[in-house]
Design a protein around this motif. Structure first.
Motif, mmCIF file in Angstrom:
data_model
loop_
_atom_site.group_PDB
_atom_site.id
_atom_site.type_symbol
_atom_site.label_atom_id
_atom_site.label_comp_id
_atom_site.label_asym_id
_atom_site.label_seq_id
_atom_site.Cartn_x
_atom_site.Cartn_y
_atom_site.Cartn_z
ATOM 1 N N THR A 277 55.025 28.627 126.869
ATOM 2 C CA THR A 277 55.118 27.474 125.970
ATOM 3 C C THR A 277 56.573 27.094 125.710
ATOM 4 O O THR A 277 56.950 25.916 125.812
ATOM 5 N N TYR A 278 57.392 28.079 125.366
ATOM 6 C CA TYR A 278 58.801 27.792 125.075
ATOM 7 C C TYR A 278 59.498 27.197 126.309
ATOM 8 O O TYR A 278 60.213 26.190 126.218
ATOM 9 N N LYS A 279 59.262 27.821 127.462
ATOM 10 C CA LYS A 279 59.912 27.337 128.687
ATOM 11 C C LYS A 279 59.458 25.922 129.030
ATOM 12 O O LYS A 279 60.258 25.096 129.486
ATOM 13 N N ALA A 280 58.166 25.650 128.807
ATOM 14 C CA ALA A 280 57.650 24.318 129.114
ATOM 15 C C ALA A 280 58.268 23.261 128.207
ATOM 16 O O ALA A 280 58.626 22.168 128.655
ATOM 17 N N LEU A 281 58.389 23.585 126.917
ATOM 18 C CA LEU A 281 58.895 22.608 125.947
ATOM 19 C C LEU A 281 60.402 22.389 126.053
ATOM 20 O O LEU A 281 60.905 21.334 125.674
ATOM 21 N N HIS A 282 61.129 23.398 126.569
ATOM 22 C CA HIS A 282 62.594 23.318 126.584
ATOM 23 C C HIS A 282 63.169 23.164 127.989
ATOM 24 O O HIS A 282 64.390 23.252 128.164
ATOM 25 N N ASP A 283 62.325 22.963 128.980
ATOM 26 C CA ASP A 283 62.830 22.778 130.337
ATOM 27 C C ASP A 283 63.703 21.509 130.396
ATOM 28 O O ASP A 283 63.346 20.461 129.842
ATOM 29 N N LYS A 284 64.863 21.623 131.028
ATOM 30 C CA LYS A 284 65.801 20.494 131.078
ATOM 31 C C LYS A 284 65.347 19.402 132.045
ATOM 32 O O LYS A 284 65.878 18.292 132.025
ATOM 33 N N PRO B 261 62.902 16.658 133.112
ATOM 34 C CA PRO B 261 61.822 15.850 132.512
ATOM 35 C C PRO B 261 60.522 15.916 133.305
ATOM 36 O O PRO B 261 59.437 15.942 132.707
ATOM 37 N N LEU B 262 60.614 15.949 134.650
ATOM 38 C CA LEU B 262 59.394 15.979 135.466
ATOM 39 C C LEU B 262 58.604 17.267 135.208
ATOM 40 O O LEU B 262 57.369 17.232 135.085
ATOM 41 N N ILE B 263 59.317 18.392 135.108
ATOM 42 C CA ILE B 263 58.643 19.673 134.868
ATOM 43 C C ILE B 263 57.996 19.674 133.482
ATOM 44 O O ILE B 263 56.866 20.146 133.297
ATOM 45 N N ARG B 264 58.731 19.128 132.490
ATOM 46 C CA ARG B 264 58.141 19.041 131.135
ATOM 47 C C ARG B 264 56.880 18.179 131.167
ATOM 48 O O ARG B 264 55.881 18.510 130.526
#
Length: 441
Positions: A177-184, A186-189
């Motif tokens: 969850t943290y990695k998903a929300l804070h990924d730099k 935009p496409l991955i988020r």
């Protein structure tokens, strides 16, 4: 028989191609490079996740019954904790139907034998009630306690299971969850966002214990500050009143002076140390003989291992004793980074923090919301020899930390939550979430 199968394949082109494809797939799996196999594995993971996303959104279409409340706790594995005590308050109200949905079949069977309506989460009725109930009251997360994909459109009331130091879920850098929300990127988020949404219900409340604790709950539980309810921990009501729960505690615990050791887990038990290595159990047994104590070990449910039973050293980790009841009858608590001590502060008894691996724990397991040394009101030995010295001092009546315990208790528990709170919580749910009047007593 072989001739029959060959004839069937000859006449059924689709079946023949399916068989050829399967054989080729097996061969490809064997000869593919590790990188390609990794890609295939990721495709499988993400296919499974997006199937879950689809089910979650379809579940939103099911009509939800406002009078049906599902309870769950302990990762779907136990009838205890905050949900249990709220259930006992609510189950007498005939306007609501209160049922349990759990992951452990033996617990389901045990509840049914007690006359409590309970279902396995993957049984037909378990699935049906997860799709139909409006409200879910639980202690961990909708993912841990239920099948989260079936809760699209529902309301979650997360009572949580402690007031701890450790950063978890949305605040823990090691989680998906943290990695998903804070990924730099935009496409991955964007790709991960629908999966993160399945980890919460349509409406999400979480119960806090003080303003300080409430301040970090929105980030942790992915909810708004308005939905953080500072209403205390219902499971701690047993500290203030005697009930049937007291009768279930073994008499040898109630009738002796007890030191309880409750360590937390390291990376879900993967990095846990062998207790018989970090502690000299024979020396502890001798100490208990001299000072008249029983040393009770209660490991985290993620932890494993066997502890040899000595005359005064007992491992009760597998005995199903309610942790809050064990705390109630504990004279000295020994822990490390477990949230159990914040509850224990309500009893105002000595706590000893055996933090032999603090630096490693912070690096490899969990960061903390607070400075560890600012909110641990007790001795903090890092070696077994120092631990024994601290234990002897407490056993001999040296307890200089009383004012510090009060200071830290007020950080984690506001004054209005340092007393029984279950009835207050239920009344709040009636008035502000379900919008019906509480039952008349």
């Amino acid at each position: 028989m072989v001739t029959s199968i060959m004839w069937e394949l000859h006449n059924n082109t689709s079946l023949l191609f399916l068989l050829i494809g399967w054989v080729l797939g097996m061969m490809m799996g064997i000869i593919l490079s590790p990188k390609i196999r990794k890609v295939i594995r990721l495709l499988k993971v993400w296919t499974r996740r997006y199937v879950g996303v689809t089910i979650y959104n379809l579940a939103r279409l099911f009509p939800r019954d406002n009078k049906l409340i599902v309870f769950g706790a302990e990762n779907g594995g136990g009838y205890r904790g905050n949900p249990k005590y709220l259930f006992l308050h609510m189950n007498t109200d005939s306007r609501f139907r209160c049922i349990w949905v759990l992951k452990k079949k033996d617990v389901v069977e045990s509840l049914q034998n007690e006359g409590i309506e309970a279902y396995h989460y993957h049984s037909l009725k378990g699935i049906y009630y997860q799709l139909r109930a409006r409200t879910f009251i639980h202690s961990h997360s909708i993912h841990d306690d239920f099948n989260r994909y079936l809760l699209g459109g529902a309301t979650s009331i997360n009572t949580w299971h402690g007031v701890g130091l450790k950063k978890v879920w949305g605040a823990n850098k090691n989680t998906f969850t943290y990695k998903a929300l804070h990924d730099k990127r935009p496409l991955i988020r964007f790709i991960k966002s629908p999966v993160v949404k399945t980890q919460v219900a349509k409406e999400n409340y979480v119960i806090s214990t003080s303003d300080a604790v409430s301040s970090y709950y929105p980030e942790t539980f992915l909810t708004s500050a308005d939905n953080v309810l500072p209403l205390g921990q219902a499971r701690n009501d047993v500290f203030y009143i005697n009930s049937n729960e007291d009768e279930a505690v073994p008499s040898w615990i109630k009738e002796n002076k007890v030191i309880t050791y409750m360590p937390t887990h390291r990376r879900f038990g993967k990095l846990d140390a062998d207790l018989s290595v970090i502690m000299d159990l024979e020396e502890l047994d001798q100490f208990c003989e001299e000072y008249g104590y029983k040393f009770v070990i209660k490991r985290h449910m993620y932890s494993r291992g066997e502890i040899p039973t000595l005359r005064h050293v007992h491992d009760v980790s597998q005995e199903g004793i309610d942790p809050q009841m064990l705390l109630k009858y504990t004279d000295i608590l020994v822990t490390d980074y477990s949230s159990c001590y914040t509850d224990y502060l309500l009893l105002d008894r000595p706590v000893l923090f055996f933090c032999y691996d603090l630096e490693v724990y912070l690096q490899q397991s969990n960061e903390m919301y607070f400075d560890y040394f600012e909110v641990t009101p007790g001795s903090r030995p890092t070696t077994f020899a120092a631990f024994m010295q601290s234990l002897i001092e407490i056993a001999e009546g040296n307890d200089p930390m009383q004012s510090e315990r009060a200071r830290v208790r007020d950080i984690f528990y506001s004054h209005e939550n340092q007393m029984p709170v279950a009835q207050k919580q239920v009344t709040y749910f009636y008035n502000h979430i379900w919008n019906v009047s509480p039952p008349q007593k």
